[in-house]
Design an enzyme around this catalytic site. Sequence first.
Site, short mmCIF file in Angstrom:
data_model
loop_
_atom_site.label_atom_id
_atom_site.label_comp_id
_atom_site.label_asym_id
_atom_site.label_seq_id
_atom_site.Cartn_x
_atom_site.Cartn_y
_atom_site.Cartn_z
N GLU A 55 0.96 -1.18 -0.09
CA GLU A 55 0.16 -0.01 -0.08
C GLU A 55 0.98 1.34 0.13
O GLU A 55 0.67 2.34 -0.69
CB GLU A 55 -0.97 -0.15 1.12
N GLN A 60 0.61 6.59 -5.49
CA GLN A 60 0.83 7.57 -6.54
C GLN A 60 1.85 6.70 -7.55
O GLN A 60 2.71 7.29 -8.47
CB GLN A 60 1.56 8.74 -6.01
N LEU A 98 11.72 4.61 -6.94
CA LEU A 98 10.55 4.52 -7.13
C LEU A 98 9.89 5.89 -6.92
O LEU A 98 8.47 6.20 -6.91
CB LEU A 98 10.00 3.86 -5.74
N TYR A 134 -7.28 6.64 2.93
CA TYR A 134 -7.43 5.73 2.08
C TYR A 134 -6.23 4.44 2.34
O TYR A 134 -6.93 3.30 2.42
CB TYR A 134 -6.98 6.09 0.60
N ASP A 152 -9.92 5.59 -3.70
CA ASP A 152 -8.76 6.11 -4.38
C ASP A 152 -9.61 6.71 -5.45
O ASP A 152 -10.74 6.57 -5.83
CB ASP A 152 -7.64 5.29 -4.61
N CYS A 207 -12.71 -0.47 -15.66
CA CYS A 207 -13.42 1.21 -15.53
C CYS A 207 -12.26 1.80 -15.87
O CYS A 207 -12.09 2.81 -14.90
CB CYS A 207 -14.33 0.99 -14.60
N CYS A 223 -24.87 0.27 -14.02
CA CYS A 223 -24.09 1.44 -14.67
C CYS A 223 -25.13 2.41 -15.29
O CYS A 223 -25.22 2.18 -16.49
CB CYS A 223 -22.82 1.41 -15.20
S1 SF4 Z 1 -20.16 -0.32 -17.50
FE1 SF4 Z 1 -20.01 1.52 -16.09
S2 SF4 Z 1 -18.53 0.76 -14.43
FE2 SF4 Z 1 -18.34 -0.89 -16.14
S3 SF4 Z 1 -16.79 -0.10 -17.34
FE3 SF4 Z 1 -18.34 0.80 -18.12
S4 SF4 Z 1 -18.52 2.60 -17.26
FE4 SF4 Z 1 -17.09 1.58 -15.92
#
Ligand code: SF4
Length: 368
Positions: A55, A60, A98, A134, A152, A207, A223
């Site tokens: 972690e 970053q 790093l 986070y 995040d 995503c 979604c």
């Molecule tokens: S369906 Fe929605 S959550 Fe899934 S990859 Fe596409 S935009 Fe992202």
Amino acid sequence: MGKILAKTRKHFTLKQKMPDFESNFRKKLLRWFRQNARDLPWRRNSSLYKTVVSEFMLQQTQVKTVLPYFERWMTIFPNFEVLASASVEAVVRQWSGLGYYARARHLHKTAQRFVQNPPRSYRDLLTCPGVGSYTAAAIASIAWNEPIAAVDGNVVRVLARVFNYSAIFTSKADAIAWTTPHAQKLLDKEQAGTFNEAMMELGAVVCTSTTPDCEHCPSQTFCKAFREHTVEVCPRFQPTPHFKKTVNRLWALRDEKLLLEPSLIGNKQLWELPELTEERKAQFRDLKEIFRAKRTVTNTIYTEVFYQPHSSMNENRSEAFFETLPFENCRWFSLQQLHTVALSGPHRRWIQQILRDEQQMAEAGTVP
Ligand code: SF4
């Protein structure tokens, strides 16, 4: 009466739908994660120590960059005790490359905390150096299954799209403030760590910001941005101002020795190629640009330009010559010893690149 009934029905339907939405979202996400989770070294025979180190390293920094460092780190510092008793110089040396070196020092101090007075909860973790909300949530949920959502940038993106958040986030903090309650509500309290990892994994590999793979996304049916064709414009952030700065550097290589200058990065001294200030530049009659690179630090884009004294001058300008110049703090390091020198990460990469370029030119018979 009809209106009241309709309202009640709507309310009832919503009340019914929400738990379905949440539990179905969790089920699909966790099933997808079980089948698709990347095989990462900190997930194999996972332990509290591996979670903490990974972690810190992943703050970053991308997974592919972290992988070789993590593997090497585990052989040198296999547990909290070894890390806590190492010198800070040895710790920073292993971190070299790093970037964001404050993380190395914070990890070192956090390891000492784990040895002396181990944190046992999310709240305890927040008192460790370099641990923000986070990182604390990620460690506490993964290591102890504490039911705290870790949010995040990946999680912000996924949930902003799932709920089709159309307003503009004014900052990262604003985005996290909006996302956290949603993430907390969706969190699987029984498998908090796995759920958090799954959310982050979804944002990292499916995503993504530029090429979301909606066709293979386990959250597609939930979604709203996908349904409303707004994926490409969601989430939106207020653009941050970027400043531009140029830094000139000197490439002085003599008898397989390279001139380097100490630079204070965070609280740590690291070595870099010397900056070519106007005063220094005036000492050379003829300089040749050999390399340039860009890097971004906070909100400034730096263009670093590397100059070499012309080859005809190289013959005359020995180490002694540089002693007469305003390079007071600089030191010569042999190329063979460079791997033991605490170089700043970008400089280590650039030096390797320039050396490779020089070698290729020499092989091609081109005079540098
Ligand atoms: S369906 Fe929605 S959550 Fe899934 S990859 Fe596409 S935009 Fe992202």
